[in-house]
Scaffold this motif. Structure first.
Motif, PDB file in Angstrom:
ATOM      1  N   ALA A  78      39.830  68.897  80.952  1.00 50.52           N
ATOM      2  CA  ALA A  78      39.525  69.751  81.876  1.00 50.52           C
ATOM      3  C   ALA A  78      38.260  70.640  81.196  1.00 50.52           C
ATOM      4  CB  ALA A  78      40.666  70.764  82.000  1.00 50.52           C
ATOM      5  N   LEU A  79      38.295  71.125  79.782  1.00 54.58           N
ATOM      6  CA  LEU A  79      37.458  71.630  79.329  1.00 54.58           C
ATOM      7  C   LEU A  79      36.000  70.893  79.205  1.00 54.58           C
ATOM      8  CD1 LEU A  79      39.206  73.181  76.310  1.00 54.58           C
ATOM      9  CD2 LEU A  79      38.262  74.400  78.066  1.00 54.58           C
ATOM     10  N   GLY A  80      35.891  69.697  79.046  1.00 51.41           N
ATOM     11  CA  GLY A  80      34.869  68.764  79.135  1.00 51.41           C
ATOM     12  C   GLY A  80      34.025  68.845  80.546  1.00 51.41           C
ATOM     13  N   LEU A  81      35.069  68.824  81.563  1.00 51.70           N
ATOM     14  CA  LEU A  81      34.774  69.039  83.011  1.00 51.70           C
ATOM     15  C   LEU A  81      33.933  70.359  83.078  1.00 51.70           C
ATOM     16  CD1 LEU A  81      37.357  67.025  84.907  1.00 51.70           C
ATOM     17  CD2 LEU A  81      35.166  66.271  84.552  1.00 51.70           C
ATOM     18  N   TRP A  82      34.549  71.556  82.597  1.00 54.10           N
ATOM     19  CA  TRP A  82      34.080  72.792  82.930  1.00 54.10           C
ATOM     20  C   TRP A  82      32.801  72.639  82.144  1.00 54.10           C
ATOM     21  CZ3 TRP A  82      34.170  76.592  85.805  1.00 54.10           C
ATOM     22  CH2 TRP A  82      33.426  77.991  85.259  1.00 54.10           C
ATOM     23  N   LEU A  83      32.633  72.337  80.735  1.00 54.36           N
ATOM     24  CA  LEU A  83      31.347  72.444  80.002  1.00 54.36           C
ATOM     25  C   LEU A  83      30.170  71.559  80.867  1.00 54.36           C
ATOM     26  CD1 LEU A  83      29.776  73.250  77.570  1.00 54.36           C
ATOM     27  CD2 LEU A  83      30.444  71.259  76.571  1.00 54.36           C
ATOM     28  N   ALA A  84      30.547  70.578  81.411  1.00 59.10           N
ATOM     29  CA  ALA A  84      29.553  69.986  82.440  1.00 59.10           C
ATOM     30  C   ALA A  84      28.902  70.759  83.556  1.00 59.10           C
ATOM     31  CB  ALA A  84      30.021  68.483  82.486  1.00 59.10           C
ATOM     32  N   ALA A  85      30.104  71.119  84.082  1.00 53.01           N
ATOM     33  CA  ALA A  85      29.708  72.037  85.477  1.00 53.01           C
ATOM     34  C   ALA A  85      29.069  73.377  85.166  1.00 53.01           C
ATOM     35  CB  ALA A  85      31.094  72.113  86.286  1.00 53.01           C
ATOM     36  N   SER A  86      29.392  73.992  83.790  1.00 57.22           N
ATOM     37  CA  SER A  86      28.798  75.198  83.849  1.00 57.22           C
ATOM     38  C   SER A  86      27.530  75.671  83.902  1.00 57.22           C
ATOM     39  CB  SER A  86      29.153  75.579  82.275  1.00 57.22           C
ATOM     40  OG  SER A  86      30.495  75.703  81.922  1.00 57.22           O
ATOM     41  N   GLY A  91      24.494  79.493  86.414  1.00 53.82           N
ATOM     42  CA  GLY A  91      23.429  79.675  86.657  1.00 53.82           C
ATOM     43  C   GLY A  91      22.471  79.320  85.817  1.00 53.82           C
ATOM     44  N   TYR A  92      22.445  78.683  84.868  1.00 57.06           N
ATOM     45  CA  TYR A  92      21.445  78.457  83.748  1.00 57.06           C
ATOM     46  C   TYR A  92      21.193  76.846  83.929  1.00 57.06           C
ATOM     47  CZ  TYR A  92      25.490  76.750  80.625  1.00 57.06           C
ATOM     48  OH  TYR A  92      26.185  76.069  80.243  1.00 57.06           O
ATOM     49  N   ALA A  93      21.340  76.430  85.162  1.00 56.87           N
ATOM     50  CA  ALA A  93      20.755  74.933  85.064  1.00 56.87           C
ATOM     51  C   ALA A  93      19.313  74.908  84.930  1.00 56.87           C
ATOM     52  CB  ALA A  93      21.094  74.285  86.439  1.00 56.87           C
ATOM     53  N   GLY A  94      18.410  75.787  85.024  1.00 62.70           N
ATOM     54  CA  GLY A  94      17.082  75.915  85.101  1.00 62.70           C
ATOM     55  C   GLY A  94      16.474  75.399  83.464  1.00 62.70           C
ATOM     56  N   ASP A  95      17.438  75.646  82.620  1.00 58.81           N
ATOM     57  CA  ASP A  95      17.136  75.309  81.159  1.00 58.81           C
ATOM     58  C   ASP A  95      17.563  73.965  80.980  1.00 58.81           C
ATOM     59  OD1 ASP A  95      16.852  75.117  78.484  1.00 58.81           O
ATOM     60  OD2 ASP A  95      17.976  76.994  78.064  1.00 58.81           O
ATOM     61  N   ASP A  96      16.360  73.062  81.361  1.00 61.64           N
ATOM     62  CA  ASP A  96      16.660  71.503  81.293  1.00 61.64           C
ATOM     63  C   ASP A  96      17.303  71.020  80.134  1.00 61.64           C
ATOM     64  OD1 ASP A  96      15.492  71.565  83.689  1.00 61.64           O
ATOM     65  OD2 ASP A  96      13.508  71.169  83.187  1.00 61.64           O
ATOM     66  N   MET A  97      17.038  71.359  78.873  1.00 61.15           N
ATOM     67  CA  MET A  97      17.509  70.892  77.687  1.00 61.15           C
ATOM     68  C   MET A  97      19.048  71.267  77.537  1.00 61.15           C
ATOM     69  SD  MET A  97      15.553  68.770  76.574  1.00 61.15           S
ATOM     70  CE  MET A  97      16.489  68.238  74.937  1.00 61.15           C
ATOM     71  N   LEU A  98      19.228  72.707  77.795  1.00 58.99           N
ATOM     72  CA  LEU A  98      20.587  72.998  77.624  1.00 58.99           C
ATOM     73  C   LEU A  98      21.802  72.434  78.673  1.00 58.99           C
ATOM     74  CD1 LEU A  98      22.406  74.892  75.687  1.00 58.99           C
ATOM     75  CD2 LEU A  98      21.559  76.695  77.143  1.00 58.99           C
ATOM     76  N   ARG A  99      21.060  72.203  79.570  1.00 59.10           N
ATOM     77  CA  ARG A  99      21.964  71.675  80.780  1.00 59.10           C
ATOM     78  C   ARG A  99      22.231  70.296  80.530  1.00 59.10           C
ATOM     79  NH1 ARG A  99      18.418  71.105  85.319  1.00 59.10           N
ATOM     80  NH2 ARG A  99      17.851  69.234  84.674  1.00 59.10           N
ATOM     81  N   ALA A 100      21.139  69.556  79.861  1.00 62.25           N
ATOM     82  CA  ALA A 100      21.475  68.005  79.561  1.00 62.25           C
ATOM     83  C   ALA A 100      22.388  68.007  78.441  1.00 62.25           C
ATOM     84  CB  ALA A 100      20.114  67.401  79.092  1.00 62.25           C
ATOM     85  N   TRP A 101      22.020  68.973  77.268  1.00 58.52           N
ATOM     86  CA  TRP A 101      23.253  68.984  76.331  1.00 58.52           C
ATOM     87  C   TRP A 101      24.518  69.192  76.864  1.00 58.52           C
ATOM     88  CZ3 TRP A 101      22.914  67.094  71.843  1.00 58.52           C
ATOM     89  CH2 TRP A 101      21.787  66.877  71.022  1.00 58.52           C
ATOM     90  N   HIS A 102      24.627  70.128  77.631  1.00 59.42           N
ATOM     91  CA  HIS A 102      26.057  70.468  77.984  1.00 59.42           C
ATOM     92  C   HIS A 102      26.834  69.392  78.794  1.00 59.42           C
ATOM     93  CE1 HIS A 102      25.920  75.468  77.169  1.00 59.42           C
ATOM     94  NE2 HIS A 102      25.709  74.293  75.987  1.00 59.42           N
ATOM     95  N   ILE A 103      25.911  68.764  79.779  1.00 57.89           N
ATOM     96  CA  ILE A 103      26.621  67.715  80.477  1.00 57.89           C
ATOM     97  C   ILE A 103      26.841  66.666  79.676  1.00 57.89           C
ATOM     98  CG2 ILE A 103      25.806  65.847  82.327  1.00 57.89           C
ATOM     99  CD1 ILE A 103      24.245  68.117  83.655  1.00 57.89           C
ATOM    100  N   ALA A 104      26.042  66.300  78.459  1.00 57.98           N
ATOM    101  CA  ALA A 104      26.463  65.237  77.726  1.00 57.98           C
ATOM    102  C   ALA A 104      27.692  65.398  76.781  1.00 57.98           C
ATOM    103  CB  ALA A 104      25.086  64.822  76.612  1.00 57.98           C
ATOM    104  N   LEU A 105      27.515  66.650  76.013  1.00 59.03           N
ATOM    105  CA  LEU A 105      28.699  66.981  75.415  1.00 59.03           C
ATOM    106  C   LEU A 105      29.951  67.273  76.332  1.00 59.03           C
ATOM    107  CD1 LEU A 105      27.091  69.812  73.043  1.00 59.03           C
ATOM    108  CD2 LEU A 105      27.866  67.540  72.547  1.00 59.03           C
ATOM    109  N   GLY A 106      29.896  67.731  77.477  1.00 63.21           N
ATOM    110  CA  GLY A 106      31.056  67.736  78.329  1.00 63.21           C
ATOM    111  C   GLY A 106      31.441  66.368  78.602  1.00 63.21           C
ATOM    112  N   GLY A 107      30.696  65.267  79.050  1.00 62.65           N
ATOM    113  CA  GLY A 107      31.120  64.062  79.117  1.00 62.65           C
ATOM    114  C   GLY A 107      31.437  63.224  78.008  1.00 62.65           C
ATOM    115  N   ILE A 108      31.072  63.547  76.750  1.00 64.44           N
ATOM    116  CA  ILE A 108      31.777  63.002  75.515  1.00 64.44           C
ATOM    117  C   ILE A 108      33.088  63.580  75.295  1.00 64.44           C
ATOM    118  CG2 ILE A 108      31.562  62.613  73.157  1.00 64.44           C
ATOM    119  CD1 ILE A 108      28.484  62.635  73.584  1.00 64.44           C
TER     120      ILE A 108
END
Length: 133
Positions: A78-86, A91-108
């Motif tokens: 659940a926490l990983g899914l929330w991190l990937a969706a955060s 509203g910080y999806a505009g930060d491409d690198m941070l969005r990619a990090w959070h989706i990747a870390l959440g997925g892992i």
């Protein structure tokens, strides 16, 4: 097919890896190559969210290491899914690198939690209690 035997049993390195993921999540807002185009209020919300998720992932991984229970693995998923969706929800999806990090870390985190849940699904409560030994 002998390679699948490596993943058939919940091992302590998986719990240590979960703790490492928690630390990486906490420090992820300050990773290099992260642009800081997010406004201050949004950035502070994002940092608080990331800190809480990282600490919870770290804490659940520690609990798994000490006293293994299936609910801890479900919590990690659940926490990983929330991190990937955060990035999209907060509203910080505009930060491409941070969005990619959070989706990747959440997925892992989701993959690790799902692997551990799969490994422990058929274990009895007594076998779960003997995990660290």
């Amino acid at each position: 097919m002998s390679g699948f035997g490596f993943f058939s049993k919940h091992r302590t390195w998986e719990d240590w890896f979960g703790m490492l993921l928690g630390v990486l999540i906490v420090i992820s807002p300050w990773f290099p190559f992260s642009s800081h185009d997010v406004m201050d209020a949004e950035r502070s919300t994002m940092i608080l969210n990331t800190f809480v998720i990282g600490m919870l992932v770290f804490g659940l991984a520690q609990l798994e290491y000490v006293a293994l229970q299936r609910w801890e693995e479900v919590g990690e998923i659940a926490l990983g899914l929330w991190l990937a969706a955060s990035p999209f929800i907060l509203g910080y999806a505009g930060d491409d690198m941070l969005r990619a990090w959070h989706i990747a870390l959440g997925g892992i985190v989701v993959l690790l939690g799902a692997l551990q849940l799969w490994q422990d699904w058929r274990l009895s409560d007594q076998e779960l209690a003997n995990h660290p030994q």
